[in-house]
Structure formats: C-alpha cells, structure tokens
Design an enzyme around this catalytic site. Structure first.
Site, short mmCIF file in Angstrom:
data_model
loop_
_atom_site.label_atom_id
_atom_site.label_comp_id
_atom_site.label_asym_id
_atom_site.label_seq_id
_atom_site.Cartn_x
_atom_site.Cartn_y
_atom_site.Cartn_z
N ASN A 25 0.57 -1.12 -0.19
CA ASN A 25 -0.01 0.49 -0.04
C ASN A 25 0.46 1.08 0.11
O ASN A 25 2.47 1.10 0.34
CB ASN A 25 -0.77 0.08 1.41
CG ASN A 25 0.22 -0.46 2.49
OD1 ASN A 25 0.80 0.68 2.69
ND2 ASN A 25 -0.24 -0.83 2.92
N GLY A 33 -2.59 -9.70 3.87
CA GLY A 33 -2.54 -10.99 2.53
C GLY A 33 -0.42 -10.53 2.47
O GLY A 33 0.02 -10.99 2.56
N ASP A 35 1.53 -9.21 1.65
CA ASP A 35 2.61 -7.55 2.25
C ASP A 35 2.78 -8.39 3.71
O ASP A 35 4.28 -8.39 3.73
CB ASP A 35 1.92 -6.47 1.70
CG ASP A 35 2.68 -5.09 2.37
OD1 ASP A 35 3.83 -6.06 2.43
OD2 ASP A 35 2.21 -4.34 2.42
N SER A 122 -3.87 -6.60 -6.38
CA SER A 122 -4.99 -6.23 -6.13
C SER A 122 -6.28 -7.06 -6.17
O SER A 122 -7.14 -6.53 -6.00
CB SER A 122 -5.65 -5.04 -7.05
OG SER A 122 -4.36 -4.10 -7.42
N THR A 123 -5.98 -8.41 -6.35
CA THR A 123 -6.72 -9.14 -6.29
C THR A 123 -7.54 -9.78 -5.33
O THR A 123 -8.27 -10.20 -4.46
CB THR A 123 -6.99 -10.39 -7.39
OG1 THR A 123 -5.82 -11.02 -6.36
CG2 THR A 123 -6.40 -10.25 -8.73
N GLY A 124 -6.79 -8.91 -4.20
CA GLY A 124 -7.79 -9.96 -2.35
C GLY A 124 -8.33 -8.35 -1.44
O GLY A 124 -9.03 -8.27 -2.55
N1 AR6 Z 1 1.74 -15.69 -1.70
C1 AR6 Z 1 1.44 -15.97 -3.34
N2 AR6 Z 1 0.25 -14.85 -3.18
C2 AR6 Z 1 -0.54 -14.72 -1.92
C3 AR6 Z 1 0.45 -14.64 -0.40
C4 AR6 Z 1 1.03 -15.32 -0.74
N3 AR6 Z 1 2.02 -15.46 0.14
N4 AR6 Z 1 -1.03 -14.30 0.23
C5 AR6 Z 1 -1.60 -13.72 -0.12
N5 AR6 Z 1 -1.57 -13.52 -1.75
P1 AR6 Z 1 -3.36 -8.91 -1.16
P2 AR6 Z 1 -3.98 -6.49 -2.57
C6 AR6 Z 1 -3.09 -13.46 -2.74
O1 AR6 Z 1 -5.16 -9.17 -0.20
O2 AR6 Z 1 -5.80 -7.57 -3.31
C7 AR6 Z 1 -2.33 -5.17 1.99
O3 AR6 Z 1 -2.71 -4.75 3.48
C8 AR6 Z 1 -3.56 -13.15 -2.68
O4 AR6 Z 1 -4.57 -13.99 -2.74
O5 AR6 Z 1 -2.01 -9.40 -1.00
O6 AR6 Z 1 -3.35 -6.07 -3.85
C9 AR6 Z 1 -1.61 -4.37 1.97
O7 AR6 Z 1 -0.27 -3.72 2.35
C10 AR6 Z 1 -4.35 -12.35 -3.59
O8 AR6 Z 1 -4.59 -12.96 -4.56
O9 AR6 Z 1 -2.82 -7.81 -1.70
C11 AR6 Z 1 -2.81 -3.43 1.22
O10 AR6 Z 1 -2.89 -2.18 2.19
C12 AR6 Z 1 -2.87 -11.48 -4.20
O11 AR6 Z 1 -2.05 -11.68 -3.06
C13 AR6 Z 1 -3.30 -4.41 0.19
O12 AR6 Z 1 -3.44 -6.13 1.11
C14 AR6 Z 1 -3.05 -9.39 -2.96
O13 AR6 Z 1 -4.02 -9.78 -2.74
C15 AR6 Z 1 -2.81 -4.74 -1.29
O14 AR6 Z 1 -3.95 -5.46 -1.48
#
Ligand code: AR6
Length: 176
Positions: A25, A33, A35, A122-124
């Site tokens: 972020n 997630g 991050d 962005s997909t989480g």
């Molecule tokens: N390895 C690979 N992919 C993963 C892992 C992992 N260990 N864990 C989750 N994913 P997200 P965003 C996938 O929510 O939507 C954070 O708080 C997950 O299944 O991590 O870009 C940041 O600080 C999904 O498909 O990221 C921001 O505030 C993908 O990673 C916010 O979330 C992205 O999900 C960003 O949201």
C-alpha cells in the site's frame, strides 16, 4: 534467450528468484495478505529500507514501484508496487494496475534482475475482479517482453488461490 512465462501455485515468499513483487500500500509500512507474508518471512531489513524510501519520497503512489532488499527471503530483492483499490472500474483502475506491472519490470531491468515473480496484485484486499486482473497482468507483461526482448529470463505468476491459478492457466494458454 526468449523470456519464459511461468505459472506457479503457492506462496511467493518461497520463490528462488532475483526479485519477488509485493502488493503493497502507499504507506510502504506493511499490511495483510501477501504484504504481511513478505515482511514476516523477510524480516525487519525490508521495513527498514521501506522507511528510508518513505523519508525520501513520502511513500509510493498507486501504480508506482520501489525496490528493497529481500532480507531473509530466498529472493535477493523485493519490488513493492501499489495496486489500485477496485472502485467499480471507472476510476482508472485498469491503467493503474497495468502501470504496476510495467513500472515493476522497468525497475527490474534497471537492477539487472533476470528472474522475477509476481503475485496477483489487487485481487485480494483491494477487490479487483480476478479475471480482469489476470488479463491486464498477462497483456502488460507480454507487451513489455515484446518491447524489451531477451532482457528477462523468466517471469512467474504466483497464484495463492485456486481460482486465480485456474484463470491464469486458461488465459496463458491463449496465443499472443
Ligand atoms: N503468496 C502469493 N500470493 C499471496 C500470498 C502469498 N504468500 N498471500 C496472499 N496472496 P492482497 P491487494 C495473494 O490482499 O489486493 C495489504 O494489506 C492473494 O490470494 O495481498 O493488492 C497491503 O498492505 C491475492 O490473490 O493484496 C495493501 O493494503 C493477492 O495475493 C493491500 O493488502 C493479492 O492480495 C493490497 O491489497
């Protein structure tokens, strides 16, 4: 050496590549997630460098990318990029997501990175529809490769969830 696109199901923190990409972020101070997983596994050295970058440029805008050490990760570097929050699709989300992939790969070239792994940005938590996000990711990466031939050996898409894995598998099988 043509660039290979690879599809991986699993945890990006385990990838043995030059750089893994973080879906961060704009604060660069960590979150949930992927991050959260990257900072937990990579240890405090990553956050220390993020704080230094914040002190210089005040965080990272949506669509932009910054680079830090990989700390204790198998990857040497982490490239942190900030995906758009999905707001219905008419707030420039597509271009912003495309910028994430392009700016990350540009930074990778500047650092001599030849193997890199992306999560599904962005997909989480940011709720970007997965099928559209996969299409943007694949199209942007393919265009980048075409514009910078033979510079990167392998670009991996790492899917944590089954749904994304299935979508990428289908979309990567289409011809360019
Ligand atoms: N390895 C690979 N992919 C993963 C892992 C992992 N260990 N864990 C989750 N994913 P997200 P965003 C996938 O929510 O939507 C954070 O708080 C997950 O299944 O991590 O870009 C940041 O600080 C999904 O498909 O990221 C921001 O505030 C993908 O990673 C916010 O979330 C992205 O999900 C960003 O949201």
């Amino acid at each position: 050496m043509a660039t290979q696109l690879a599809l991986v199901r699993g945890d990006i923190t385990r990838m043995h590549v030059d750089a893994i990409v973080n879906a961060a972020n704009s604060s660069l101070l960590g979150g949930g997630g992927v991050d959260g997983a990257i900072h937990r596994t990579g240890g405090p050295a990553i956050l220390e460098e993020c704080v230094k970058i914040r002190n210089i440029q005040g965080g990272c805008a949506t669509g932009e990318a910054v680079i830090t050490t990989g700390g204790k990760l198998p990857a040497r570097y982490v490239i942190h990029t900030v995906g758009p929050v999905w707001q219905g699709g008419d707030k420039g989300e597509r271009d912003l997501l495309s910028n994430c992939y392009r700016n990350t790969l540009t930074l990778a070239l500047e650092h001599g990175i030849t193997t890199i792994a992306f999560p599904n940005i962005s997909t989480g938590i940011y709720r970007y529809p997965k099928e559209e996000a996969a299409a943007v990711a694949i199209e942007t990466v393919r265009k980048f490769i075409a514009a910078h031939p033979d510079r990167i050996a392998t670009i991996s898409f790492v899917c944590f969830d089954e749904e994304n894995y299935g979508l990428y598998k289908k979309q990567l099988s289409y011809a360019i």
